[in-house]
Write a protein that holds these residues in place. Structure first.
Motif, PDB file in Angstrom:
ATOM      1  N   ARG A  81       0.830  -1.207   0.000  1.00  0.00           N
ATOM      2  CA  ARG A  81       0.000   0.000   0.000  1.00  0.00           C
ATOM      3  C   ARG A  81       0.861   1.252   0.000  1.00  0.00           C
ATOM      4  O   ARG A  81       0.519   2.255  -0.643  1.00  0.00           O
ATOM      5  CB  ARG A  81      -0.925  -0.015   1.219  1.00  0.00           C
ATOM      6  N   ALA A  82       1.983   1.217   0.713  1.00  0.00           N
ATOM      7  CA  ALA A  82       2.902   2.350   0.693  1.00  0.00           C
ATOM      8  C   ALA A  82       3.462   2.564  -0.707  1.00  0.00           C
ATOM      9  O   ALA A  82       3.574   3.708  -1.181  1.00  0.00           O
ATOM     10  CB  ALA A  82       4.031   2.116   1.700  1.00  0.00           C
ATOM     11  N   LEU A  83       3.805   1.479  -1.382  1.00  0.00           N
ATOM     12  CA  LEU A  83       4.315   1.597  -2.745  1.00  0.00           C
ATOM     13  C   LEU A  83       3.263   2.190  -3.671  1.00  0.00           C
ATOM     14  O   LEU A  83       3.563   3.078  -4.485  1.00  0.00           O
ATOM     15  CB  LEU A  83       4.758   0.226  -3.254  1.00  0.00           C
ATOM     16  N   LEU A  84       2.027   1.721  -3.569  1.00  0.00           N
ATOM     17  CA  LEU A  84       0.977   2.202  -4.463  1.00  0.00           C
ATOM     18  C   LEU A  84       0.696   3.684  -4.247  1.00  0.00           C
ATOM     19  O   LEU A  84       0.524   4.430  -5.218  1.00  0.00           O
ATOM     20  CB  LEU A  84      -0.295   1.383  -4.244  1.00  0.00           C
ATOM     21  N   ALA A 115       8.494   9.989  -1.557  1.00  0.00           N
ATOM     22  CA  ALA A 115       9.297   9.163  -0.661  1.00  0.00           C
ATOM     23  C   ALA A 115       8.829   9.303   0.785  1.00  0.00           C
ATOM     24  O   ALA A 115       8.775   8.311   1.532  1.00  0.00           O
ATOM     25  CB  ALA A 115      10.776   9.554  -0.781  1.00  0.00           C
ATOM     26  N   GLY A 116       8.461  10.528   1.192  1.00  0.00           N
ATOM     27  CA  GLY A 116       7.951  10.726   2.541  1.00  0.00           C
ATOM     28  C   GLY A 116       6.644  10.003   2.790  1.00  0.00           C
ATOM     29  O   GLY A 116       6.404   9.492   3.895  1.00  0.00           O
ATOM     30  N   VAL A 117       5.782   9.937   1.772  1.00  0.00           N
ATOM     31  CA  VAL A 117       4.520   9.208   1.906  1.00  0.00           C
ATOM     32  C   VAL A 117       4.784   7.721   2.159  1.00  0.00           C
ATOM     33  O   VAL A 117       4.119   7.087   2.993  1.00  0.00           O
ATOM     34  CB  VAL A 117       3.659   9.416   0.650  1.00  0.00           C
ATOM     35  N   GLY A 122       5.457   3.037   6.527  1.00  0.00           N
ATOM     36  CA  GLY A 122       6.266   1.919   6.994  1.00  0.00           C
ATOM     37  C   GLY A 122       7.337   1.424   6.059  1.00  0.00           C
ATOM     38  O   GLY A 122       8.137   0.563   6.447  1.00  0.00           O
ATOM     39  N   LEU A 123       7.399   1.929   4.832  1.00  0.00           N
ATOM     40  CA  LEU A 123       8.426   1.484   3.889  1.00  0.00           C
ATOM     41  C   LEU A 123       9.665   2.352   4.084  1.00  0.00           C
ATOM     42  O   LEU A 123       9.861   3.370   3.427  1.00  0.00           O
ATOM     43  CB  LEU A 123       7.925   1.584   2.449  1.00  0.00           C
ATOM     44  N   LEU A 234      11.006   4.730  -8.853  1.00  0.00           N
ATOM     45  CA  LEU A 234      10.480   4.634  -7.492  1.00  0.00           C
ATOM     46  C   LEU A 234      10.213   3.183  -7.103  1.00  0.00           C
ATOM     47  O   LEU A 234      10.504   2.776  -5.968  1.00  0.00           O
ATOM     48  CB  LEU A 234       9.206   5.463  -7.374  1.00  0.00           C
ATOM     49  N   VAL A 235       9.677   2.370  -8.014  1.00  0.00           N
ATOM     50  CA  VAL A 235       9.424   0.960  -7.697  1.00  0.00           C
ATOM     51  C   VAL A 235      10.739   0.228  -7.453  1.00  0.00           C
ATOM     52  O   VAL A 235      10.845  -0.614  -6.544  1.00  0.00           O
ATOM     53  CB  VAL A 235       8.628   0.300  -8.835  1.00  0.00           C
TER      54      VAL A 235
END
Length: 456
Positions: A81-84, A115-117, A122-123, A234-235
Motif C-alpha cells: 500500500r505504501a508503494l501504491l 518518498a515521505g509518503v 512503513g516502507l 520509485l518501484v
C-alpha cells in the motif's frame, strides 16, 4: 514461484495492451514535444507511456492480493500500500510534466514528498548491515533521510538514462531481474517472510518493463516520459529499501563455524547494502558525471545536454541499437556479477568470469575504432559486410545511386514548375529514420500541404 510468474505475466499483458490506447490518447492530448537539441529521434513521438505502466502496476498488485500465497504479503505488511500511494503521486507529477513541462525543482519536491509518503506508511530503512561493524540500528530521522535520499537518487538516475529507445526500460528490467533472484533466494532458502514484498515488487517491475519494451524498442512508437521513468525508478528504489533495511540478518543464522567460514557466509548479509547501488551502477555513474560536467561549466545540474553515456556511444560510432545493447551488457554484468558473488563468494571462477566478460565489453566499446577485414581465403565464411569485393561493390552502387539522384534533381529543376505536381515516393511507416511517422502521418503529405499553403 508460479504465483510470482503469474503476477509478472498479467502485469506485462496489461501494460502491453494499454500502451496502444495510451499512445492514441497522447497524440490527441498533444503530448508530442518538438525535437530538442539533445534528442536523437527525428520525428515528434508521443510520450505518456507511464500511464500504461501505472495500469500494469495496479493490475499486478490487484492480482497478487487475490492469490492464495501472495495474499499474505498484503495482510502481514503495509509495504504494498505504501508503494501504491507513493507511485500514484510520482506518476501524477510525471504526467503533468509530460504535458506541461513543469519546473525541475517542483519535480524534485514531488519526489521527496512521494518518498515521505512511503516512509509514513512503513516502507523505510530500519537498520544497516555494515562490514566490520555489524548491524547498526537507525533512528527515525536517520532512516527517513536515508530512505528519501535513496528514492530521489534512484528516480533521477533512471530518468537521466532515459535517452535512447528502450534503454531505461531494458536496464531497469535487468536490474529488477537480479533483485528478484536475490530476494526470492532470501525468502525461499532462509524462510524469511520479510523478503516477500521485495520479491513481489521486483516481479511487478519486470512485468511493467517487459510489457512496454515492444512499443519502445528502436524505432520507438511511444516514449515512457517522466511519468514512466520516475515511476519505475520509485518501484526499483522501494524494492531495494525493503530488502536492505527491513530484513534482520540475524534471522539467517549465519554466525557459525570458523571465522573464515563466517566471513564467507556473511556475504549475503552485506550484499543488500551493495545490490541497490550495483543494479543502478550505470545510471548512477551517468548521473554523477552529468552533475560534475554541468557544474564545472557553470550550468545548473538539471540543465539538459548531450554528454550522457549513450550520447557518447553514438558519437564514437555505434548505431542506436548497438549502443542500447552495450548499455544492457554492462548493466547485466554488474548486477548479475554481484548476485553470483553473493551466492558463492569463495569461487575464483566467478571472479575470472566477470573479468573475462569485462574484457569482452571493452572490445565491444572499441569496435567502431577499427573495421575488420577478412582475408580472401575466408571471405566465404564471414558476413558480406566484411568481404573486400562485396564492400567495394556496395560502395560503387552507392556512388552510382547518388549520381543518378543528382542528375534527376538537375533535370527536375529545368522543367517548368507551374501546373506540375511533384511526385514523391511514399514513406513506409515504422522504417528507421522516420521515427514516429505512424503518429503524425507520412512526411510527404505534410510537405505537399505546406507547399500548397505557401503558394496562395
Amino acid at each position: 514461484m508460479r504465483e510470482y510468474l503469474l503476477t509478472l505475466c498479467i502485469t506485462a499483458a496489461v501494460t502491453y495492451l494499454m500502451t496502444g490506447p495510451v499512445r492514441k490518447f497522447a497524440i490527441v492530448a498533444g503530448a508530442m514535444p518538438q525535437i530538442r537539441a539533445r534528442d536523437v529521434h527525428r520525428e515528434p513521438t508521443p510520450r505518456l507511456g507511464g500511464i500504461a505502466m501505472f495500469f500494469g502496476l495496479c493490475a499486478g498488485l490487484l492480482v497478487a492480493d487475490h492469490l492464495r500465497n501472495l495474499n499474505a504479503v498484503f495482510s502481514n505488511s503495509n509495504e504494498p500500500r505504501a508503494l501504491l500511494s507513493g507511485a500514484a503521486l510520482i506518476w501524477l507529477i510525471g504526467v503533468l510534466d509530460d504535458k506541461f513541462e513543469i519546473d525541475a525543482l517542483i519535480k524534485l519536491g514531488g519526489q521527496m514528498i512521494a518518498a515521505g509518503v512511503m516512509v509514513m506508511q512503513g516502507l523505510t530503512i530500519l537498520w544497516l548491515p555494515i562490514p566490520g561493524v555489524g548491524l547498526v540500528a537507525l533512528t527515525q530521522w536517520q532512516g527517513t533521510l536515508l530512505t528519501v535520499a535513496l528514492v530521489v537518487i534512484t528516480i533521477n538516475a533512471v530518468n537521466f538514462v532515459d535517452g535512447l529507445d528502450g534503454l531505461a526500460s531494458g536496464m531497469v528490467c535487468i536490474a529488477s531481474a537480479a533483485s528478484f533472484l536475490y530476494a526470492y533466494r532470501i525468502w525461499y532458502s532462509y524462510g524469511i517472510e520479510a523478503a516477500a514484498p521485495a520479491t513481489l515488487f521486483a516481479a511487478i517491475l519486470m512485468g511493467m518493463c517487459l510489457g512496454f519494451l515492444p512499443h519502445n524498442m528502436h524505432p520507438a512508437r511511444i516514449f515512457m516520459g517522466d511519468s514512466g521513468s520516475m515511476l519505475i525508478g520509485l518501484v526499483l528504489a522501494a524494492g531495494a529499501i525493503s530488502i536492505t533495511g527491513q530484513i534482520d540478518p540475524d534471522a539467517m543464522n549465519l554466525f557459525s563455524g570458523s571465522e573464515r567460514n563466517t566471513v564467507h557466509q556473511m556475504v549475503p548479509v552485506y550484499i543488500p547494502l551493495l545490490l541497490p547501488l550495483t543494479i543502478i551502477a550505470v545510471p548512477a555513474a551517468d548521473l554523477v558525471l552529468a552533475i560534475v560536467r554541468r557544474t564545472w561549466r557553470g550550468q545548473s545540474p538539471f540543465a539538459a545536454d548531450r554528454g550522457h553515456l549513450h550520447h557518447r556511444l553514438l558519437e564514437v560510432g555505434h548505431s542506436h541499437s548497438r549502443a542500447v545493447l552495450i548499455m544492457y551488457f554492462w548493466s547485466a554484468l554488474i548486477a548479475f556479477g554481484t548476485l553470483a558473488f553473493s551466492v558463492n563468494s569463495a569461487s575464483m571462477w566467478i571472479v575470472l568470469g566477470i573479468a573475462a566478460l569485462s574484457a569482452v565489453g571493452l572490445v565491444l566499446l572499441l569496435l567502431p575504432r577499427f573495421t575488420p577485414r577478412a582475408p580472401r581465403w575466408a571471405e566465404s565464411l564471414v558476413p558480406p559486410r566484411y568481404r573486400r569485393r562485396r564492400r567495394a561493390a556496395l560502395v560503387a552502387e552507392a556512388e552510382a545511386a547518388m549520381e543518378a539522384a543528382v542528375a534527376y534533381e538537375a533535370q527536375a529543376a529545368q522543367e517548368p514548375q507551374e501546373g506540375v505536381r511533384e511526385h514523391r515516393a511514399p514513406v513506409a511507416a515504422g522504417v528507421s529514420g522516420v521515427n514516429g511517422a505512424t503518429a503524425i502521418g507520412t512526411r510527404a503529405r505534410f510537405l505537399d500541404r505546406r507547399k500548397a499553403e505557401s503558394s496562395r
